[in-house]
Each structure stands twice: as structure tokens, then as C-alpha cells.
Motif scaffolding. Structure first.
Motif, PDB file in Angstrom:
ATOM      1  N   GLU A   3      54.480  45.499  35.443  1.00 49.33           N
ATOM      2  CA  GLU A   3      53.494  46.368  36.096  1.00 49.33           C
ATOM      3  C   GLU A   3      52.292  45.550  36.574  1.00 49.33           C
TER       4      GLU A   3
ATOM      5  N   GLU B 288      48.936  46.948  37.332  1.00 48.22           N
ATOM      6  CA  GLU B 288      48.225  47.493  36.186  1.00 48.22           C
ATOM      7  C   GLU B 288      47.747  46.410  35.235  1.00 48.22           C
TER       8      GLU B 288
ATOM      9  N   ASN C  24      44.613  53.380  41.868  1.00 50.13           N
ATOM     10  CA  ASN C  24      45.082  53.682  40.534  1.00 50.13           C
ATOM     11  C   ASN C  24      43.804  53.925  39.738  1.00 50.13           C
ATOM     12  N   PRO C  25      43.699  54.712  38.749  1.00 52.17           N
ATOM     13  CA  PRO C  25      44.714  55.421  38.001  1.00 52.17           C
ATOM     14  C   PRO C  25      45.279  56.634  38.740  1.00 52.17           C
TER      15      PRO C  25
ATOM     16  N   ASN D 157      46.434  60.145  34.668  1.00 50.14           N
ATOM     17  CA  ASN D 157      45.601  59.201  33.918  1.00 50.14           C
ATOM     18  C   ASN D 157      44.148  59.654  33.896  1.00 50.14           C
TER      19      ASN D 157
ATOM     20  N   LEU E 112      40.774  51.300  37.494  1.00 58.12           N
ATOM     21  CA  LEU E 112      41.925  50.441  37.268  1.00 58.12           C
ATOM     22  C   LEU E 112      41.610  49.372  36.228  1.00 58.12           C
TER      23      LEU E 112
ATOM     24  N   LYS F 276      42.171  50.955  32.913  1.00 57.77           N
ATOM     25  CA  LYS F 276      43.597  51.131  32.664  1.00 57.77           C
ATOM     26  C   LYS F 276      44.264  49.796  32.353  1.00 57.77           C
ATOM     27  N   SER F 277      43.924  48.765  33.108  1.00 56.49           N
ATOM     28  CA  SER F 277      44.542  47.453  32.924  1.00 56.49           C
ATOM     29  C   SER F 277      44.182  46.841  31.578  1.00 56.49           C
TER      30      SER F 277
ATOM     31  N   ALA G 160      46.241  48.494  29.176  1.00 52.43           N
ATOM     32  CA  ALA G 160      47.670  48.206  29.344  1.00 52.43           C
ATOM     33  C   ALA G 160      48.054  46.850  28.765  1.00 52.43           C
TER      34      ALA G 160
ATOM     35  N   GLY H 114      54.081  49.389  39.158  1.00 53.63           N
ATOM     36  CA  GLY H 114      53.826  50.215  37.993  1.00 53.63           C
ATOM     37  C   GLY H 114      54.799  51.370  37.828  1.00 53.63           C
TER      38      GLY H 114
END
Length: 494
Positions: free
Chosen positions: A295, A298, A340-341, A345, A353, A356-357, A360, A392
């Protein structure tokens, strides 16, 4: 700063904490700080003031910049926080001192050792297709064979896709390469590949690339068979006679390749299930096994954490190249790198992002990053973390994990999904509510960490489940018959 019991601050440098349960306005947050509004579980609350334009930190790293003045006690989300990601970046190698991994425990699992030395966690017959025109044919053969040969092998599974014709250049190459990689997977004790006959993805080049054991391979073109389903069943019967001789034997955990994936993330993903999976990755790598993180979009905003763990400068450069290549892919299609998200999310509490990253990459634990694998490639089996090029999308990236060699996949989720993949996939709920609502989807409740269970105790329980799964215990997705693949289409269709 003393925080309320219902809040979690991950790093002392953080400007925000995460509400482990929903907060009401005026609930205590920290010393002298109360919530200024209702804050849902999994969402962020400010611990101190942040001026407009300043960075907001979580996990000890910036997760974006404030788009308005933020007061202590404010809900921090899309209304006052935005990404700081833009385009390509320049990276310099700044290796960090390796972090200690757990002491090896000498665990074993019961696996199928193949002639090339790799070890499978299943002994199945996979029915693959060169082209979408015979996808349903492959499914019919697998369904009939599952009934006819029940109990003689671990299963007969059709893994189909809609591509293989009217494709050009890189897309056609990727379809062939991915099919060949799946055919060579150690969980497939036997492989039947069905072609049509006139497709672009011809059987000959595909078989040449796969280099399979002839005893465990059957292939034919449907246009040349009088009855393609009966021909397929006859081929599967020959493979069953070979495959049913295989037996499980004790194998060290160093023979495991664990895929790392998250989907439908929520505000607890980076606090419960993802760091828990990181503990499993560390244990497997400490034993000499491999973990695969994918991903690439991400990890945008968190790539420097992985780069600092690169085993060499060459690996660092490979990480930088795959990250910037993926950013260029986005930009070349007129898309921002921070698209993203997802809506789910955001509803779950993830704002940018970067946030999120950073959550992740917790799945990759602390082990060194030893190689970068391009889409369709296979890991070399080095102890440590491999970074795999894939998007992703759950189905595309999990298919790529399997093709790269993952024999078990750990899939964390805050919102849940029934989807299953070729390699046995354990679904870990980030919150106990999901585990309770969807016990037929979820294999492990990582929400127990949010309830106060020490993460190392949960890691011991999850490691036991991983070993049992590798030894043959079916996952929820396998019990539900959820087995899918998806290929990454990037080019022109004729």
C-alpha cells in the motif's frame, strides 16, 4: 500532563490525544482542560493550543497543519486540520540505530515443504485463467472438483480475473507476471491454468515465465477441448493424485512469509491492531522469517520512518524511488498525492493521509527494511521487512502480497470486510464493537488492547493464532468461501 483515563496520547510530543470512548462537552481531558464539544470515539482532541498554520503532531510526527486556531479541548478533524503533502520529495539517507527485536522462541508450524525450499501453509489446487473469457469456466471446474475430490486435498479454488485480452504493453505484462507468480505459490500443491486460445495473454509465454514443476501443472486452451469442463476435471483429478501425497511437517517460523495489510481503518487502527501486527512482524523477522508491507500511497508522509530502517543505502534509494514513482503516477493522472483517507476512514476519526500513513506503518514493527519488490515481483525470503509496490485497494494489494510470496496475511480493519484472498487471511478488528457485531468476519479482537490488555499479552495470543492458521486452521474468510484476486490495471484497453 495527566490525561483522563478515556484518552490516549501516543508520544509525549503529541499535540492531540485519541478518545478511546466518546467524550461529551465539558468532560475532562487533561489537567485544567475539558472537551469543548462532543468528540466521537477514535477521534482526536487537542491537548494544547495550536495556531493556524502550525504543524499538529501525533505519533510524534506532523500529521498536517492547522487551518484555524485550535484551542485546548477542541475536536481536531477535517474542519481545522489539513494535509501538508504536495508532490515529489528529495530524501537523504540517515540510517537509525537498529532497534532490538524479541528473542527468538524457536516456534514451529506444520507446513508443506516444496521442492524449491519454500513452505506452504495450505495444500490446495488452484485453477487459474489466462483471460477473463474463461473465468466462469475455471469457476465451474473448481466447484465441481471441490465436490468430487472433497477431503483429498485442502481445497480446489478458482482464482479468476477479467483481463488477459485487449491489453497492451505493461498491463499485459503485469497480467501474465501476476498469473505466473500466483501459479508458483507454495500454497498451491497443484495448478490448472485454463486459456481460451486466441487471447493476448498466451499460455506459452505464461508457462515459460512461471517455470512450474511439470508434475504439478496442467494447462489447456478451451477452444481446443471438446468439453472444457470435463477436460478440466480430468486434469484436476491427475493433480489430486499427486497433491494428496503431500503431508504437513514441522517447519520453523523462519519459513513463514507474513503479508501486512489494513483496510477500512478507523481512529484506533494505529493504536491497537496495527501495532499489534507490528509485534507479530517483529517476532517472525526475529526468527529469520519475512514480513511484507505494501500500500505505497498509504505510507506517504511516513516513508522516512521506513527509510531510516533501510538495511543499506541501496535499499533506502529503492524506497525513495518507489514512493516518488507512485506519487508521479498520481500526479500524471491529475490527482493529488493526498487523495486519501476514504470517507469511512474520515468517519472513523482519521483526518489526513499523514495520520493514516503513520498509523499504517505500525504494522511493519521495528525490523530492518531489507528489500523493495516491484508489483508482480517475489520476495527473496530475507529476514526482515520487504516493501512491495501496490496501491491501497484491498483486493489488488492483497493479491500482490500473495503473488510476492505471503503464505499468511494479517489484515487489520476498523469497519470490517468479508473479502478474502488466495493466502489465508486473518482479520483483526481494531475495536471490540466490530468483533462482536461481525464474528463471522473477524478472527481476532485487537480492541482488547483499548480495553486495557497489555499489548504483549495480545501479541502472544495472536502469534498462537498465526501458527495455528499456518498449520491448517481455517480463517473466517476460508470458512465463508471468500477467495478473490484483483489485478492492478494502469494502461490502455483496446
Amino acid at each position: 500532563m495527566s490525561l483522563a483515563a478515556s484518552l490516549l496520547r501516543i508520544d509525549p510530543r503529541d499535540d492531540v490525544a485519541v478518545a478511546m470512548r466518546g467524550l461529551a462537552a465539558r468532560d475532562p481531558v487533561a489537567d485544567g482542560v475539558t472537551a469543548r464539544t462532543d468528540i466521537p470515539a477514535g477521534h482526536k482532541v487537542a491537548l494544547r493550543p495550536v495556531a493556524k498554520g502550525e504543524a499538529v503532531r501525533k505519533y510524534g510526527w506532523p500529521i498536517g497543519h492547522a487551518t484555524a486556531d485550535i484551542a485546548a479541548g477542541d475536536h481536531v478533524h477535517t474542519h481545522n486540520l489539513a494535509t501538508a503533502l504536495a508532490g515529489l520529495e528529495t530524501y537523504s539517507w540517515k540510517p537509525a540505530a537498529p532497534e532490538p527485536l524479541p528473542a527468538p522462541e524457536g516456534r514451529t508450524f506444520l507446513g508443506y515443504r516444496r521442492r524449491d525450499g519454500r513452505v506452504g501453509t495450505r495444500n490446495e489446487i488452484w485453477v487459474l485463467c489466462t483471460v477473463g473469457c474463461v473465468a466462469r469456466t475455471a469457476q465451474k471446474i473448481a466447484e465441481a472438483a471441490s465436490r468430487r475430490f472433497a477431503g483429498r486435498v485442502d481445497g480446489v479454488v478458482a482464482l479468476t480475473h477479467p483481463f488477459g485480452c485487449s491489453q497492451l504493453g505493461g498491463d499485459l505484462d503485469a497480467t501474465r507476471t501476476m498469473t505466473a507468480a500466483l501459479a508458483a505459490h507454495p500454497n498451491a500443491g497443484g495448478v490448472l491454468i485454463i486459456g481460451l486460445g486466441c487471447e493476448s495473454n498466451q499460455l506459452g509465454p505464461l508457462l515459460a515465465e512461471a517455470r512450474l514443476d511439470p508434475e504439478r501443472l496442467r494447462a489447456f486452451a478451451a477452444q481446443s477441448a471438446e468439453d472444457e469442463v470435463e477436460a478440466g476435471l480430468a486434469a484436476v483429478e491427475e493433480l489430486v493424485r499427486v497433491t494428496e501425497r503431500d503431508v504437513r511437517e514441522p517447519c520453523p517460523v523462519s519459513d513463514l512469509v507474513v503479508g501486512l495489510k489494513c483496510g477500512g481503518s478507523d481512529g484506533l487502527s494505529g493504536l491497537t491492531a496495527n501495532p499489534l501486527v507490528g509485534r507479530i512482524a517483529d517476532r517472525v523477522c526475529a526468527e529469520g522469517g519475512a514480513a511484507i508491507l505494501t500500500e505505497i500511497p498509504e505510507i506517504f508522509g511516513a516513508e522516512r520512518l521506513l527509510m531510516a530502517r533501510a538495511a543499506s543505502e541501496a535499499v533506502h534509494e529503492d524506497v525513495a524511488r518507489v514512493v516518488n514513482d507512485f506519487k508521479a503516477y498520481f500526479l500524471g493522472h491529475g490527482e493529488p498525492v493526498s487523495e486519501n483517507p476514504s470517507p469511512g476512514n474520515i468517519e472513523g476519526g482519521i483526518t489526513t493521509l499523514e495520520e493514516k500513513s503513520l498509523g499504517a506503518v505500525q504494522k511493519a514493527g521495528r525490523a530492518p527494511v531489507t528489500e523493495v519488490v516491484r508489483y508482480g515481483g517475489r520476495v527473496r525470503g530475507r529476514a526482515g521487512v520487504a516493501l512491495l509496490e501496490a496501491p491501497g485497494n484491498d483486493a489488488v494489494s492483497s493479491t500482490a502480497l500473495t503473488a510476492a510470496g505471503a503464505t499468511v496475511i494479517l489484515f487489520t480493519t476498523g469497519r470490517g470486510t468479508p473479502l478474502g484472498f488466495p493466502a489465508p487471511t486473518l482479520k483483526l478488528a481494531t475495536n471490540s464493537g466490530l468483533a462482536q457485531r461481525k464474528p463471522h468476519w473477524i478472527d481476532f479482537d485487537a480492541g482488547r488492547i483499548a480495553a486495557g490488555e497489555p499489548i504483549e499479552g495480545a501479541a502472544e495470543a495472536l502469534m498462537d493464532l498465526v501458527v495455528a492458521t499456518a498449520s491448517g486452521r481455517p480463517t473466517r474468510a476460508e470458512e465463508n468461501g471468500e477467495r478473490e484476486i484483483a489485478l492492478w490495471k494502469r494502461g490502455v484497453t483496446l
